[in-house]
Write a protein that holds these residues in place. Structure first.
Motif: not given
Length: 433
Positions: A207-232
């Motif tokens: 359960n903890e790993i699943s939750e961590r993966k969910r958080v990591e995925l959310s962070l990864s998506q957020a990071n991609k958006k931030i990087n994209l915004l930063s790049s633009i």
């Protein structure tokens, strides 16, 4: 039975193991018996012919003549047939009992034996010894067992004693098995409880790993958006900066009055610094994104040295033998260090890069012959915003190195040149052939 009485009783131990002999000797002598030793059946038989003991305690498995053969020899000789023989064995099954009865043994003792059991068995044999003297010899009785015929000639009393001993041993073994069974059941219950706990913990971890993966995925998506915004944003800012610099250049080409010309020069300087800061954000965004790699130190210095033609860049003799584990942006580190030396060293003509192993670490020295750094500034120069230009070069250098645990300090003398020392941990460098 007193020890004084036991002193008159002699026992011959026939045993090929010296360790077992000493154990038996100690047990028997401590109870007052007189003990003699033979280390095989043949030696025991020779000793008995010279001087008969009151009892023979013999191991079954011995070289030259085993315990069964020794017992059979003694019982078949009228001169020695009355000597009680106790067989000592690690094996115990019906075949052993029949072999003991067949050779005329008086009793069994099973290894490992307890002191009280051993002494009690000897006492009973001694008490029954006189009962056998007047008992007539029995005709051989054939017994078929395990595909073999055994001829038993022992009298009824001996047979009864051996069967009773066999029964006692069987009861003891059964009790030991029951105790072992209870212990196994207890351990099994404990293992079952532990297994249930492990299953619960494993489920929690899932359960903890699943939750961590969910958080990591959310962070990864957020990071991609931030990087994209930063790049633009960075791209748009850079385009705007280029336009401003172009207009600034055009304004200066019109040869305005001196005062306005000064303003334009200052504006150009500020725009250049802002452009460098925008580039810094791009580099800083890349820190730690790619995994660390092993880099040939000699090749790295050579490639970076080619960029700077106004100074002489040389390497120590051992530099080419080292590889260091660093972030891929390591090229920026040495570029900035060389550029910093030329920009701020005032009159730098030579830069030397050398190495030294110290306290299990690798120290890399970047020395120049410039003006050096004042003591009060040795730590300040690594701060963000400190310096005559953007103030980001050495700050970025320290950040890149810290990703793989490499530290950097300035250790030169003002007026004698700057000396930057990089300390690489033991795990992050290796020497090549």
């Amino acid at each position: 039975m007193t020890k004084n009485k036991n002193n008159s009783v002699s026992i011959l131990i026939a045993e090929d193991s010296k360790t077992q002999v000493e154990i038996l000797r100690h047990l028997l002598e401590s109870d007052g018996y007189s003990v003699k030793v033979a280390y095989n059946g043949r030696e025991a038989l020779d000793q008995i012919k010279k001087e008969q003991p009151d009892l023979v305690l013999t191991d079954v498995m011995m070289p030259e003549m085993n315990g069964y053969e020794l017992c059979k020899n003694l019982k078949s000789d009228p001169d020695t047939s009355s000597i009680p023989v106790i067989l000592v064995t690690q094996l115990f099954d019906p075949q052993d009992v029949l072999s003991g009865l067949e050779c005329g043994a008086d009793n069994f003792i099973i290894k490992p034996y307890e002191k009280d059991c051993l002494l009690e068995r000897i006492r009973l044999i001694q008490d029954d010894k006189n009962q056998y003297l007047d008992v007539p010899a029995q005709p051989d009785v054939p017994v078929f067992f395990g595909g073999k015929v055994h001829y038993i000639s022992s009298n009824r009393q001996k047979i009864l004693n051996i069967l009773l001993s066999t029964y006692e041993i069987a009861i003891n073994k059964n009790n030991e098995l029951n105790e072992a069974k209870d212990r196994i059941a207890l351990v099994n219950d404990q293992l079952s409880d532990a297994n249930d706990e492990l299953i619960r913990i494993n489920e929690d971890l899932k359960n903890e790993i699943s939750e961590r993966k969910r958080v990591e995925l959310s962070l990864s998506q957020a990071n991609k958006k931030i990087n994209l915004l930063s790049s633009i944003t960075r791209h748009d800012m850079k385009n705007t900066m280029m336009a401003l610099l172009s207009y600034n250049e055009l304004a200066r080409m019109d040869e305005p009055e001196q005062k306005f010309q000064d303003y334009l020069e200052r504006e150009n300087s500020l725009l250049s610094r802002l452009s460098a800061q925008i580039e810094f954000t791009r580099l800083y965004e890349e820190l730690g994104v790619k995994g660390a790699v092993w880099v040939d130190l000699g090749r790295l210095i050579t490639e970076q040295g080619r960029t700077f033609t106004t100074v002489s860049i040389s390497s120590g003799p051992d530099l080419k033998y080292y590889e260091i584990f660093v972030d891929p942006l390591i090229e920026k580190v040495f570029y900035n260090l060389f550029d910093n030396a030329i920009r701020h060293g005032e009159h730098v003509t030579n830069i030397l890069i050398d190495t030294c192993e110290k306290n299990d670490n690798l120290e890399i020295y970047i020395k120049d012959d410039g003006a050096g750094v004042a003591d009060v500034d040795k730590e300040k120069i690594f701060g963000r915003g400190y310096g005559k230009n953007t103030g980001l070069g050495l700050f970025l250098v320290r950040e890149i190195l810290s990703i793989t645990g490499i530290s950097i300090i300035e250790d030169g003398r003002q007026g004698k040149g700057a000396c930057f020392v990089l300390t690489v941990p033991k795990a992050n460098f290796r020497k090549t052939s």
